[in-house]
Design an enzyme around this catalytic site. Structure first.
Site, mmCIF file in Angstrom:
data_model
loop_
_atom_site.group_PDB
_atom_site.id
_atom_site.type_symbol
_atom_site.label_atom_id
_atom_site.label_comp_id
_atom_site.label_asym_id
_atom_site.label_seq_id
_atom_site.Cartn_x
_atom_site.Cartn_y
_atom_site.Cartn_z
ATOM 1 N N HIS A 1 -36.343 -9.837 -38.055
ATOM 2 C CA HIS A 1 -36.275 -8.482 -37.489
ATOM 3 C C HIS A 1 -34.851 -7.964 -37.346
ATOM 4 O O HIS A 1 -34.644 -6.823 -36.958
ATOM 5 C CB HIS A 1 -36.960 -8.448 -36.119
HETATM 6 C C1 UD1 Z 1 -34.435 -6.213 -29.915
HETATM 7 C C2 UD1 Z 1 -33.062 -6.781 -29.603
HETATM 8 C C3 UD1 Z 1 -32.877 -8.085 -30.350
HETATM 9 C C4 UD1 Z 1 -34.015 -9.045 -30.051
HETATM 10 C C5 UD1 Z 1 -35.347 -8.359 -30.343
HETATM 11 C C6 UD1 Z 1 -36.500 -9.254 -29.965
HETATM 12 C C7 UD1 Z 1 -31.179 -5.257 -29.149
HETATM 13 C C8 UD1 Z 1 -29.945 -4.694 -29.718
HETATM 14 N N1 UD1 Z 1 -31.999 -5.882 -30.020
HETATM 15 O O1 UD1 Z 1 -34.480 -5.945 -31.318
HETATM 16 O O2 UD1 Z 1 -31.663 -8.697 -29.943
HETATM 17 O O3 UD1 Z 1 -33.876 -10.196 -30.848
HETATM 18 O O4 UD1 Z 1 -35.420 -7.137 -29.579
HETATM 19 O O5 UD1 Z 1 -37.686 -8.820 -30.556
HETATM 20 O O6 UD1 Z 1 -31.410 -5.144 -27.962
HETATM 21 N N2 UD1 Z 1 -40.283 -0.857 -32.048
HETATM 22 C C9 UD1 Z 1 -41.638 -0.680 -31.992
HETATM 23 N N3 UD1 Z 1 -42.289 -1.049 -30.847
HETATM 24 C C10 UD1 Z 1 -41.650 -1.584 -29.792
HETATM 25 C C11 UD1 Z 1 -40.259 -1.750 -29.851
HETATM 26 C C12 UD1 Z 1 -39.596 -1.397 -30.990
HETATM 27 O O7 UD1 Z 1 -42.255 -0.207 -32.927
HETATM 28 O O8 UD1 Z 1 -42.312 -1.917 -28.786
HETATM 29 C C13 UD1 Z 1 -39.565 -0.476 -33.287
HETATM 30 C C14 UD1 Z 1 -38.963 0.908 -33.201
HETATM 31 O O9 UD1 Z 1 -39.005 1.483 -34.468
HETATM 32 C C15 UD1 Z 1 -37.521 0.605 -32.823
HETATM 33 C C16 UD1 Z 1 -37.281 -0.683 -33.568
HETATM 34 O O10 UD1 Z 1 -38.510 -1.380 -33.500
HETATM 35 O O11 UD1 Z 1 -36.639 1.615 -33.188
HETATM 36 C C17 UD1 Z 1 -36.181 -1.521 -32.996
HETATM 37 O O12 UD1 Z 1 -36.426 -1.792 -31.600
HETATM 38 P P1 UD1 Z 1 -35.214 -2.207 -30.650
HETATM 39 O O13 UD1 Z 1 -35.709 -2.470 -29.279
HETATM 40 O O14 UD1 Z 1 -34.110 -1.246 -30.794
HETATM 41 O O15 UD1 Z 1 -34.670 -3.538 -31.307
HETATM 42 P P2 UD1 Z 1 -35.427 -4.817 -31.881
HETATM 43 O O16 UD1 Z 1 -35.252 -4.851 -33.354
HETATM 44 O O17 UD1 Z 1 -36.808 -4.948 -31.345
#
Ligand code: UD1
Length: 365
Positions: free
Chosen positions: A206
């Protein structure tokens, strides 16, 4: 009685916070509140874990949601500052290295609420990772640093953090792993995929450094499609990764090649898959640690790791996308010896309770 906030924000925070919650709660010395920042909000990345890990419902959900780093961090800062003023805790415990970790540590520090960082001191020495920035800044704000291993303690000392602020407590994620191990075995999740124990590969990816660089993602997909010809490949897919795969049609190529793309799995189901796997291909942090303790070979698709002990003592190996298949073939069924770095013994959360008592935080009421 002192009031403590325990923060959760994203999927891996639950396994780290659950044993701490349970040990602090059993001590009867604190009033505890679980604060959810809402960074992860999909059921499968968030609330699916509460019941499995026996966590209570959070007292608040700040609903920070997704966005750029600045927006997401700012949303948590603003939301948490307001909640801090209402709830007035004596101590805030923040786990890991996600954007919410830094935001909560910053909001609390500015209101003079002490911060304890759980999983302090890890360093990849790679500032292109957002997590590395979050780790360093959170450690510079924290008053208590609970490190998982001696290398993490050394990193903090080198950065000038005072020794008396640091306690090496061990690994709380491994507390959860060891207490749920019988459930992972009993779930036999591999049967749901019609594969045999020890005869399949699990994938989780991811990190933006893999999902957001098209050539790198393509190279990973090529490796997995090629491996899929000789071994079943199961990939519970993070939403951001699925979106990146779909953008370039990689999802169809993977499916046509027999790779089982599926929804993210809850804790017990996912770890059951890991327990039974021949190898894991990942870019996650926690999975490097879990596979080390389980003795499952782990190929980490990253140029570096903040968890070097999993390479020096455990089953972890860093690989580039072009090297995934060769590294997998080179395993030859070897590398299944389980390793337990010192203090990765299921008692890290108990050491946290002891540490807080020694620091004079416990109430004797
Ligand atoms: C985040 C953390 C990462 C951790 C990971 C665990 C940061 C910078 N990143 O990454 O360190 O390893 O969580 O899983 O804090 N999205 C969904 N549903 C959700 C959440 C996110 O669809 O419930 C999608 C959205 O398109 C979002 C993208 O995932 O923009 C990224 O989510 P984000 O929370 O920014 O970072 P992660 O890649 O999940």
């Amino acid at each position: 009685m002192k009031r403590i906030h325990l923060m959760v924000a994203t999927r891996p925070n639950y396994m780290k916070i659950a044993p701490v919650w349970s040990a602090l709660s059993a001590s009867g010395s604190y009033e505890l509140e679980l604060v959810h920042t809402g960074q992860h909000y999909d059921h499968l990345l968030s609330s699916a874990f509460w019941d499995e890990l026996k966590l209570p419902r959070p007292v608040v959900n700040l609903r920070a949601g997704s966005g750029s780093h600045a927006r997401q961090t700012a949303a948590v800062l603003i939301g948490y500052e307001a909640f801090l003023q209402e709830s007035r805790p004596d101590l805030v415990i923040v786990p890991g290295d996600v954007n919410s970790t830094l935001a909560c540590a910053l909001a609390a520090s500015k209101l003079h609420v002490p911060v304890a960082h759980l999983e302090a001191g890890l360093r990849s020495f790679d500032d292109t990772m957002p997590e590395e920035i979050n780790r360093r800044l959170t450690d510079s704000l924290a008053s208590i640093h609970w490190t998982p291993s001696p290398d993490a303690t050394d990193n903090l000392l080198r950065e000038g953090i005072a020794q008396e602020k640091i306690t090496c407590v061990g690994n709380c994620m491994i507390d959860s792993l060891l207490s749920f191990l019988p459930s992972f075995e009993a779930a036999k999740q591999w049967e749901a995929f019609g594969v045999k124990r020890g005869e399949y590969v699990v994938v989780t990816l991811h990190r933006p450094s893999n999902t957001d660089i098209p050539q790198r993602l393509e190279s990973i997909v090529n490796a997995l499609v090629s491996m899929g010809k000789s071994v079943p490949v199961i990939w519970p897919c993070h939403p951001r990764t699925l979106a990146a795969l779909e953008k370039d049609g990689h999802d169809s190529r993977l499916r046509a090649g027999g790779v089982r793309l599926c929804d993210p799995a809850p804790y017990i189901g996912f770890m059951s898959l890991v327990v039974g796997a021949r190898a894991v291909v990942t870019d996650s942090g926690g999975i490097q640690e879990e596979t080390t303790v389980l003795g499952v070979p782990c190929l980490t698709v990253r140029p570096n790791t903040e968890r070097p002990i999993t390479c020096s003592e455990g089953t972890n190996r860093l690989v580039e996308p072009q090297g995934i298949e060769e590294a997998f073939l080179g395993l030859n069924g070897a590398g299944r010896g389980s390793a337990r770095p010192k203090l990765w013994d299921g008692r890290a959360a108990l050491r946290i309770v002891e540490d807080l008592a020694e620091r004079g935080w416990a109430s004797h009421a």
